[in-house]
Design a protein around this motif. Structure first.
Motif, PDB file in Angstrom:
ATOM      1  N   LYS A  63      27.691-100.524 -67.994  1.00  0.00           N
ATOM      2  CA  LYS A  63      26.892 -99.304 -67.989  1.00  0.00           C
ATOM      3  C   LYS A  63      26.175 -99.185 -66.649  1.00  0.00           C
ATOM      4  O   LYS A  63      26.118-100.139 -65.873  1.00  0.00           O
ATOM      5  N   GLU A  64      25.633 -98.017 -66.396  1.00  0.00           N
ATOM      6  CA  GLU A  64      24.760 -97.872 -65.226  1.00  0.00           C
ATOM      7  C   GLU A  64      23.543 -98.763 -65.428  1.00  0.00           C
ATOM      8  O   GLU A  64      22.867 -98.675 -66.453  1.00  0.00           O
TER       9      GLU A  64
ATOM     10  N   ALA B 101      24.019 -97.173 -51.788  1.00  0.00           N
ATOM     11  CA  ALA B 101      24.800 -98.239 -52.417  1.00  0.00           C
ATOM     12  C   ALA B 101      25.054 -97.941 -53.886  1.00  0.00           C
ATOM     13  O   ALA B 101      24.135 -97.594 -54.632  1.00  0.00           O
ATOM     14  N   ASN B 102      26.303 -98.097 -54.325  1.00  0.00           N
ATOM     15  CA  ASN B 102      26.672 -97.926 -55.729  1.00  0.00           C
ATOM     16  C   ASN B 102      26.539 -99.224 -56.516  1.00  0.00           C
ATOM     17  O   ASN B 102      26.465 -99.206 -57.744  1.00  0.00           O
TER      18      ASN B 102
ATOM     19  N   ARG C  23      27.914 -95.027 -61.862  1.00  0.00           N
ATOM     20  CA  ARG C  23      29.314 -95.031 -62.292  1.00  0.00           C
ATOM     21  C   ARG C  23      30.275 -95.281 -61.133  1.00  0.00           C
ATOM     22  O   ARG C  23      31.367 -95.839 -61.328  1.00  0.00           O
ATOM     23  N   ASN C  24      29.888 -94.888 -59.927  1.00  0.00           N
ATOM     24  CA  ASN C  24      30.745 -95.131 -58.768  1.00  0.00           C
ATOM     25  C   ASN C  24      30.840 -96.617 -58.432  1.00  0.00           C
ATOM     26  O   ASN C  24      31.690 -97.012 -57.629  1.00  0.00           O
ATOM     27  N   GLY C  25      29.966 -97.414 -59.034  1.00  0.00           N
ATOM     28  CA  GLY C  25      30.018 -98.853 -58.821  1.00  0.00           C
ATOM     29  C   GLY C  25      30.737 -99.608 -59.913  1.00  0.00           C
ATOM     30  O   GLY C  25      30.812-100.846 -59.885  1.00  0.00           O
TER      31      GLY C  25
ATOM     32  N   ASP D 164      32.285-104.083 -49.010  1.00  0.00           N
ATOM     33  CA  ASP D 164      31.941-102.659 -48.958  1.00  0.00           C
ATOM     34  C   ASP D 164      30.673-102.306 -49.731  1.00  0.00           C
ATOM     35  O   ASP D 164      30.331-101.133 -49.850  1.00  0.00           O
ATOM     36  N   ILE D 165      29.977-103.293 -50.294  1.00  0.00           N
ATOM     37  CA  ILE D 165      28.644-103.082 -50.872  1.00  0.00           C
ATOM     38  C   ILE D 165      27.710-104.115 -50.259  1.00  0.00           C
ATOM     39  O   ILE D 165      28.150-105.171 -49.800  1.00  0.00           O
ATOM     40  N   PRO D 166      26.415-103.841 -50.215  1.00  0.00           N
ATOM     41  CA  PRO D 166      25.492-104.798 -49.595  1.00  0.00           C
ATOM     42  C   PRO D 166      25.329-106.059 -50.434  1.00  0.00           C
ATOM     43  O   PRO D 166      25.620-106.077 -51.637  1.00  0.00           O
ATOM     44  N   LYS D 167      24.862-107.112 -49.773  1.00  0.00           N
ATOM     45  CA  LYS D 167      24.600-108.384 -50.438  1.00  0.00           C
ATOM     46  C   LYS D 167      23.216-108.882 -50.042  1.00  0.00           C
ATOM     47  O   LYS D 167      22.817-108.761 -48.879  1.00  0.00           O
TER      48      LYS D 167
END
Length: 653
Positions: A145-146, A45-46, A78-80, A172-175
């Protein structure tokens, strides 16, 4: 696809999960939220939605639909960063439009052990026109920022009360936590459906009296409902699926009945009896079906005078396939004209298949049109008619008590085949005399791929021989299309793909482009890999799969192949007197649960030859998510067998 009606009966289901270091109980940011840069349940996960909350209700003063939304998101890397880009789509028509108010956003970071906050400024919020009916409110959160945590909230105000706000639990990302609250006045009756395969963690509802009132003494009670999901996995698209809208876990609303305070009752959602009547008189459907005008003299006497009903239907299909070109458009409910198709020789899928329907009907073939939704368009709901969810039309013909689905848009389809995009589980069979009905859309035949290699090795270690290939159904369709559209370039594909093979000759043995089977032969020469006096030979000169299509840690949606299929590879290698066999691959047998697929791989040494047999099949076209791990292992074995199987030969001294 599973749909759950939530109109009258409410249910609660519980799942128990472990504790998380993140604060998923509210919108406040804790130090642990900032310090933790890893989600233990999904290492890929991002970003992560830690908490989100929605509340929709009819405002008692303005009688507009308001939705309050709050969301807290953790950015891992950064991909997030794209999750820090906010876009809110606002619908409008000529007279009314949606609005956003109270948009607030804050970015939290941990810098030198201290928590810092950066608030979004009003000057950083923009609005732009998207199209005729939508504008977008856009913003990018500051100081991302990361490791950042962002929190934002806003209120959406809509005058379109008939279109109640739906809620997406999955993205498309977890919750970790997603909660949606609704308050629906009793004079609004909605069809409510929970889409997807994830279960609610909790649901409850109660009646709140006198939530809305008007000046003449009219009032309404509201049903207040709360829906909660926890530990929601990210939705990641993978091979063998239809459109993701079939699977994303969400709640949708469709207004069924509106009861005004003045006693007026509007039935918004129609039933199929009413819908059938409308379709019968529709200019693009009903009035095009059954038209005999313009059909005279289209078919030759040899077709019209054919006594065998199945042969006649097949010839009519081939006539339409060969004489009318699909223009790439579906146009199910737009500008359909069979008359123009006949004149221009080119038209939409609806026009071509309605012409096919009319020609078959004119020649006494029992036919009915079928409305479907293609695989990338989503499944139509069965709860109530939503005509806009259909986007394609095919023809169902009943001949000698057997039903065939037909489509004339593709000149390479055999009789009884429809395009792969149409294999979307079910459609609506239209019958204007009796009543329309749901009908299963599937291919009961097994599409197959078969290779038979008859090879021999000479004293110089050159391997040569014939590879026979037969591909049927949906496996043969792309090969037919490639070969018959440009047979001069067809063999070039194999030469470029199989660089270790020299192709001396190639023959196609099939009857024609609409044949259900596509058969061909390759004459090849293969230079083997010699180390000292040993020859290492991978017997799979042609491979079915070069990599495992299943790579997810977890898949929450079904595996939808579209059709059942089978694969077979047979090899006979004559080694003569110059070699001896030192080693052959290990045999193996593998089965999918409940006998839904099997794999067999054997190697037999018989005097001066090696016989290899590799077969696997899938007895279902559709597998529930619980089969995913088994299918992943199954495909892994398929790839492993083809990649790592070696026959070791030694030259005799």
């Amino acid at each position: 696809m599973k749909y759950f009606a939530l109109v009258l009966v409410f249910f609660t289901s519980f799942t128990f999960t472990g504790q998380s270091v993140f604060n998923s109980e509210g919108a406040s940011v804790t130090k642990a939220d900032l310090e933790t840069n890893y989600y233990e349940k999904d290492s890929t996960a991002n970003a992560l939605v830690i908490y989100e909350y929605g509340n929709s209700y009819i405002d008692k003063n303005s009688f507009k639909l308001k939705t309050e939304i709050t969301k807290k998101v953790k950015i891992f890397n950064r991909n997030g960063f794209d999750k820090a880009n906010l876009e809110i789509f606002l619908y409008n028509n000529k007279n009314k439009k949606e609005k956003v108010s109270d948009l607030r956003a804050t970015t939290y970071n941990l810098e030198n052990g201290s928590v810092t906050k950066t608030k979004l400024k009003n000057s950083e919020i923009f609005e732009e026109k998207y199209n005729e009916n939508y504008t977008i409110v856009k913003s990018t959160f500051p100081n991302i920022k990361e490791g950042s945590v962002i929190i934002y909230s806003y209120t959406l105000e809509s005058p379109f009360v008939f279109k109640y706000k739906g809620w997406s639990f999955q993205e498309d990302i977890p919750k970790l936590y997603s909660e949606y609250n609704t308050s629906i006045p009793g004079n609004y009756e909605y069809n409510i459906k929970l889409v997807g395969f994830l279960k609610l963690f909790h649901q409850d509802s109660n009646i709140r009296h006198n939530c809305l009132s008007v000046g003449n003494g009219g009032y309404a009670n509201c049903t207040d409902t709360r829906y909660i999901m926890k530990d929601i996995p990210a939705f990641i698209e993978e091979d063998y699926m239809t459109t993701k809208s079939n699977y994303l876990s969400r709640i949708e609303y469709e207004l069924k009945v509106f009861r005004g305070f003045d006693g007026r009752v509007d039935n918004i959602t129609k039933n199929w009896k009413t819908t059938d009547k409308e379709l019968k008189t529709d200019n693009n459907i009903g009035r095009q079906l059954g038209k005999s005008g313009g059909l005279k003299n289209l078919l030759s006497d040899s077709i019209i005078n054919e006594n065998d009903e199945l042969k006649k239907a097949s010839k009519i299909l081939e006539y339409v396939q060969n004489n009318y070109t699909w223009n790439g458009k579906h146009n199910l409910f737009k500008d359909t004209s069979v008359k123009n198709l006949i004149k221009e020789k080119s038209g939409s899928a609806s026009e071509i298949n309605i012409l096919l329907h009319n020609l078959l009907e004119e020649n006494d073939i029992n036919v009915k049109p079928v409305l479907i939704s293609t695989r990338n368009n989503g499944l139509p709901t069965k709860l109530f008619p939503v005509i806009s969810e259909f986007n394609y039309l095919i023809v169902a013909a009943t001949i000698n008590n057997e039903q065939y689905f037909l489509d004339a848009t593709d000149e390479y389809l055999s009789f009884g085949e429809i395009p792969f995009k149409c294999l979307n589980h079910y459609g609506r069979l239209l019958d204007f005399k009796d009543a329309s009905s749901w009908i299963d859309i599937s291919d009961e035949k097994v599409s197959s791929r078969f290779y038979k290699a008859e090879l021999s090795i000479d004293a110089e270690a050159n391997i040569s021989g014939i590879i026979s290939s037969k591909s049927t159904g949906y496996h043969g369709l792309p090969l037919k299309r490639s070969y018959y559209s440009n047979n001069n370039q067809y063999l070039d594909y194999f030469k470029e793909t199989y660089v270790n093979l020299d192709f001396l000759d190639h023959k196609v043995l099939s009857e024609g482009k609409t044949s259900y089977e596509f058969e061909e032969e390759f004459e090849i020469v293969y230079e083997s890999d010699i180390t000292a006096n040993n020859i290492y030979l991978n017997p799979f000169l042609f491979k079915f799969f070069t990599e495992n299509p299943f790579k997810l840690q977890e898949r929450t949606y079904p595996i939808d192949f579209g059709y059942k299929d089978a694969y077979l590879y047979m090899l006979r290698l004559e080694i003569g007197d110059a070699y001896e066999i030192l080693e052959t691959p290990e045999d193996c047998v593998l089965k999918l649960p409940n006998n839904t697929g099997s794999l067999t791989f054997t190697t037999t040494v018989n005097e001066n030859s090696v016989l290899l047999y590799f077969k696997f099949n899938f007895t279902q076209s559709y597998y529930e998510p619980q089969y995913y791990d088994s299918l992943k292992t199954f495909f892994g074995k398929i790839v492993d067998v083809q990649k790592n199987s070696l026959i070791l030969l030694k030259k005799k001294q």
